[in-house]
Design a protein around this motif. Structure first.
Motif, PDB file in Angstrom:
ATOM      1  N   GLY A  86       0.809  -1.213   0.000  1.00 36.62           N
ATOM      2  CA  GLY A  86       0.000   0.000   0.000  1.00 36.62           C
ATOM      3  C   GLY A  86       0.842   1.261   0.000  1.00 36.62           C
ATOM      4  N   ASP A  90       0.951   4.055  -2.875  1.00 34.24           N
ATOM      5  CA  ASP A  90       0.674   5.440  -2.517  1.00 34.24           C
ATOM      6  C   ASP A  90       1.756   6.375  -3.022  1.00 34.24           C
ATOM      7  N   ARG A  94       0.081   7.851  -6.545  1.00 35.75           N
ATOM      8  CA  ARG A  94      -0.804   8.565  -5.628  1.00 35.75           C
ATOM      9  C   ARG A  94      -1.938   9.238  -6.392  1.00 35.75           C
ATOM     10  N   ASP A  99      -7.635   8.315  -2.721  1.00 41.32           N
ATOM     11  CA  ASP A  99      -7.392   8.601  -1.310  1.00 41.32           C
ATOM     12  C   ASP A  99      -8.644   9.175  -0.651  1.00 41.32           C
ATOM     13  N   VAL A 158      -1.710   3.119   2.340  1.00 35.89           N
ATOM     14  CA  VAL A 158      -2.113   4.195   1.441  1.00 35.89           C
ATOM     15  C   VAL A 158      -2.420   5.477   2.190  1.00 35.89           C
TER      16      VAL A 158
END
Length: 303
Positions: A86, A90, A94, A99, A158
């Motif tokens: 994760g 991220d 990203r 998110d 994340v």
């Protein structure tokens, strides 16, 4: 030294030590919304801070024997590798949209957990108190625990949120008869390697501000120790009430509520919960006292 960060660390560390939750769910919004830290830097800094802070709380619970190691171990089997993946996702891919969706889902899950915690406390007050020295052995379900670990680990990697809050919600649902102290101890024990894995990923792919880490640790380490000492000794009902309040604040902040609005809502909810708890506990105590006085009189009438 910016003492604002130390104060934020103290509050967050205390809540983490006391309830096992509130680290990423509170610290990341504080860093981004109140202190102006960029989102990726806030996530990375929060995770590295947690890696150094949480061992102090775990050590307290280790000495108090309030950790269920088999439950924590199976959670870590799934969460540790998933957290690193994760964090890598991220850092490399990203997406603010993804998110945001994850945070909304997590916020809704935390509010659902608040409702389940309140219902559980109500049922605990209504039933007769059991022998506090007797606690049922928790049945371990490795498959479910590993699957939960994978899901939670990826979300933590994340967003940095969920290592305590999501797992605590799961433990509350799977092991409702465990004491609050053991729930917190087990939660903190599984969260340590999980957060370490996510933090390692963010050291490679994230944006860690070590100056901020140092400032946060000044407050978070003593806060975590004090909170852990209280959680291993305080009554379960007190910890559950605090846990419900922390989860409520975390959920509202993740859903994007303004800080002042969140504070007002949480304060009002805490006041209502405390009043309702007091009235219900008083009613339950009065009913139990009446039962004790009426039973002997009936016995004398039979004689």
């Amino acid at each position: 030294m910016d003492w604002t960060f130390a104060a934020a660390g103290l509050v967050t560390g205390f809540l983490v030590g006391l309830t096992g939750t509130g680290g990423g769910a509170l610290m990341t919004p504080i860093l981004t919304l109140l202190l102006g830290v960029p989102p990726l830097a806030a996530v990375s800094t929060d995770l590295v801070t947690s890696v150094v802070m949480k061992p102090f709380a775990v050590l307290v619970h280790l000495r108090q024997h309030t950790i269920r190691w088999r439950i924590a171990l199976w959670l870590c089997v799934g969460s540790v590798p998933a957290a690193f993946v994760g964090a890598m996702v991220d850092g490399l891919l990203r997406s603010a949209r993804v998110d945001g969706i994850l945070r909304i889902l997590l916020g809704a899950a935390l509010l659902l957990a608040v409702a389940s915690t309140v219902v559980r406390m109500y049922l605990d007050l209504r039933k007769r108190p059991e022998n506090p020295g007797v606690e049922p052995e928790a049945a371990v379900a490795p498959g479910r625990l590993v699957l939960i670990g994978v899901v939670v680990g990826f979300i933590v990697g994340v967003t940095s949120v969920g290592s305590g809050s999501l797992v605590m919600v799961t433990l509350l649902l799977m092991y409702p008869r465990l004491s609050a102290g053991r729930l917190v101890g087990t939660d903190l024990a599984q969260a340590l390697p999980l957060v370490a894995s996510a933090a390692l990923g963010h050291l490679f792919f994230g944006e860690v501000h070590f100056g901020l880490v140092a400032g946060l640790l000044v407050g978070s380490i003593p806060g975590a120790v004090i909170g852990a000492l209280l959680s291993s000794r305080a009554p379960s009902r007190v910890i559950r009430v605090t846990l419900a309040v922390v989860l409520l604040a975390s959920g509202l902040s993740l859903l994007g509520l303004a800080a002042l609005t969140t504070l007002i809502v949480v304060a009002v909810a805490a006041l209502i919960a405390a009043t309702a708890w007091f009235l219900l506990a008083r009613t339950t105590h009065s009913a139990a006292a009446n039962e004790k006085t009426t039973v002997p009189s009936k016995g004398r009438e039979l004689l």
